[in-house]
Design an enzyme around this catalytic site. Structure first.
Site, short mmCIF file in Angstrom:
data_model
loop_
_atom_site.label_atom_id
_atom_site.label_comp_id
_atom_site.label_asym_id
_atom_site.label_seq_id
_atom_site.Cartn_x
_atom_site.Cartn_y
_atom_site.Cartn_z
CG ASP A 1 45.67 38.42 33.39
OD1 ASP A 1 46.27 37.39 34.05
OD2 ASP A 1 44.49 38.53 34.34
CE LYS B 1 44.79 36.05 39.34
NZ LYS B 1 44.38 35.70 38.09
CG ASP C 1 45.30 32.42 40.03
OD1 ASP C 1 44.79 31.69 40.30
OD2 ASP C 1 44.86 32.84 39.07
CE LYS D 1 41.94 29.52 39.50
NZ LYS D 1 42.56 30.22 38.76
CG ASP E 1 48.48 16.09 39.98
OD1 ASP E 1 48.28 14.61 40.46
OD2 ASP E 1 49.28 16.11 39.35
CB ILE E 2 48.78 12.46 44.02
CG1 ILE E 2 49.37 12.58 43.63
CG2 ILE E 2 47.30 11.87 42.60
CD1 ILE E 2 51.19 11.78 43.24
CB THR F 1 51.96 15.68 42.46
OG1 THR F 1 52.33 14.84 42.21
CG2 THR F 1 52.62 16.51 41.36
CB THR G 1 32.97 32.50 38.41
OG1 THR G 1 34.16 33.02 37.83
CG2 THR G 1 32.87 32.56 39.73
NE ARG H 1 36.15 44.94 34.73
CZ ARG H 1 37.04 44.11 35.36
NH1 ARG H 1 37.38 43.62 35.72
NH2 ARG H 1 37.03 42.94 34.18
CD GLN I 1 35.66 39.08 35.62
OE1 GLN I 1 34.21 38.10 35.95
NE2 GLN I 1 36.83 38.74 35.92
NE ARG J 1 39.93 42.25 31.29
CZ ARG J 1 38.82 41.10 30.93
NH1 ARG J 1 39.00 41.08 29.81
NH2 ARG J 1 38.13 40.38 31.72
O1 C5P Z 1 40.70 42.09 34.23
P1 C5P Z 1 40.00 41.33 35.07
O2 C5P Z 1 39.53 42.17 36.63
O3 C5P Z 1 38.66 40.91 35.46
O4 C5P Z 1 41.50 39.92 35.79
C1 C5P Z 1 40.04 39.44 36.42
C2 C5P Z 1 41.55 37.90 36.77
O5 C5P Z 1 41.02 36.87 37.89
C3 C5P Z 1 42.23 37.34 35.75
O6 C5P Z 1 43.62 36.52 36.27
C4 C5P Z 1 41.07 36.41 35.66
O7 C5P Z 1 41.61 34.90 35.44
C5 C5P Z 1 41.11 35.88 37.51
N1 C5P Z 1 39.79 35.39 37.45
C6 C5P Z 1 38.21 35.27 37.01
N2 C5P Z 1 37.45 35.06 37.40
C7 C5P Z 1 37.60 33.49 38.63
C8 C5P Z 1 38.61 33.67 39.24
C9 C5P Z 1 39.79 33.58 38.51
O8 C5P Z 1 38.51 36.64 36.47
N3 C5P Z 1 36.75 33.34 39.25
#
Ligand code: C5P
Length: 230
Positions: free
Chosen positions: A11, A33, A60, A62, A65-66, A69, A118, A179, A188, A209
């Site tokens: 990210d 990712k 990623d 996501k 669309d139709i 596409t 989420t 984590r 989170q 992270r």
């Molecule tokens: O830094 P961290 O471990 O929180 O990153 C989690 C990754 O997973 C990020 O790219 C976030 O956009 C993605 N993600 C998430 N929760 C979701 C779907 C995707 O944290 N429900």
């Protein structure tokens, strides 16, 4: 052979920082990712570069669309050589089946669906006219995704047990919200350690992270791989 269950979320706002982090990692010890921010800023070139560096790339984006596409977008992702791509299950059976039809060869990327974001709670669903709990909606969309030929879903660690009890063991579960013990939670809220999530049945762990913001990203990744191997 890459046996690691860790998918490192790159990210970053530009290709330079994403690639310099990737250079510190081992393509046999993780996957990576690429999400909407990095892709929108840096385009397919950063994906090609990561593939050239031998990384398995989860694109990623996501798609929603139709069917026509989404099928063409999936074909474009496959042409980039990505390992995994995803669509929104809410796009419906026809959309998912069109994506599946496009990604049907042996070398096709894994095709994963997103169920309920989420970030959404019961009141958000109600506002969309969905009068059931997030867990019920997650299960419904996961079952639809399975019936539409998806390889798995992205889900929160809290949903692993629900899905593992109701859906076939081959259906892959990809979980963010991970984590390692002792690392910062950041934004989170409902988290699980890597070992807990894998024990419950997660196939791949999306971790950002705790690895990307670590002073030594490779050491942080290796510690997680060791926790999972042990
Ligand atoms: O830094 P961290 O471990 O929180 O990153 C989690 C990754 O997973 C990020 O790219 C976030 O956009 C993605 N993600 C998430 N929760 C979701 C779907 C995707 O944290 N429900």
């Amino acid at each position: 052979m890459n046996s690691s269950k860790v998918v490192v979320a790159l990210d970053f706002p530009n290709a330079t920082t994403a690639l310099s982090l990737a250079e510190q990692l081992d393509p046999d010890g993780c996957r990576v990712k690429v999400g909407k921010e990095l892709f929108t800023r840096s385009g397919p070139e950063v994906v090609r570069q990561l593939v050239d560096m031998r990384f398995d790339v989860f694109l990623d984006l996501k798609y929603y669309d139709i069917p026509n596409t989404v099928a063409h977008a999936c074909a474009a992702a496959a042409d980039l050589g990505v390992w995994m791509v995803n669509v929104h299950a809410s796009g419906g059976r026809k959309m998912m089946e069109a994506a599946r039809k496009t990604l049907s060869g042996e070398d096709a990327p894994l095709l994963i669906a997103v169920t309920v974001l989420t970030s959404m709670d019961q009141s958000d669903l109600l506002e969309l006219g969905i009068d059931r709990s997030p867990a019920e909606q997650v299960l419904r969309l996961a079952q639809l995704a399975e019936a539409s030929g998806m390889d798995g879903v992205v889900c929160s660690p809290q949903e692993i047990t629900l899905l593992r009890n109701k859906i076939s063991p081959q259906f892959r579960l990809v979980t963010p919200g991970i984590r390692p013990a002792g690392t910062a939670h950041g934004d989170q809220k409902r988290i699980m350690t890597p070992a807990e999530a894998v024990k419950l049945g997660s196939d791949w762990l999306v971790i950002g992270r705790p690895i990307t913001a670590a002073t030594e990203p490779l050491a942080a990744l290796s510690a997680i791989n060791r926790e999972l191997d042990g």
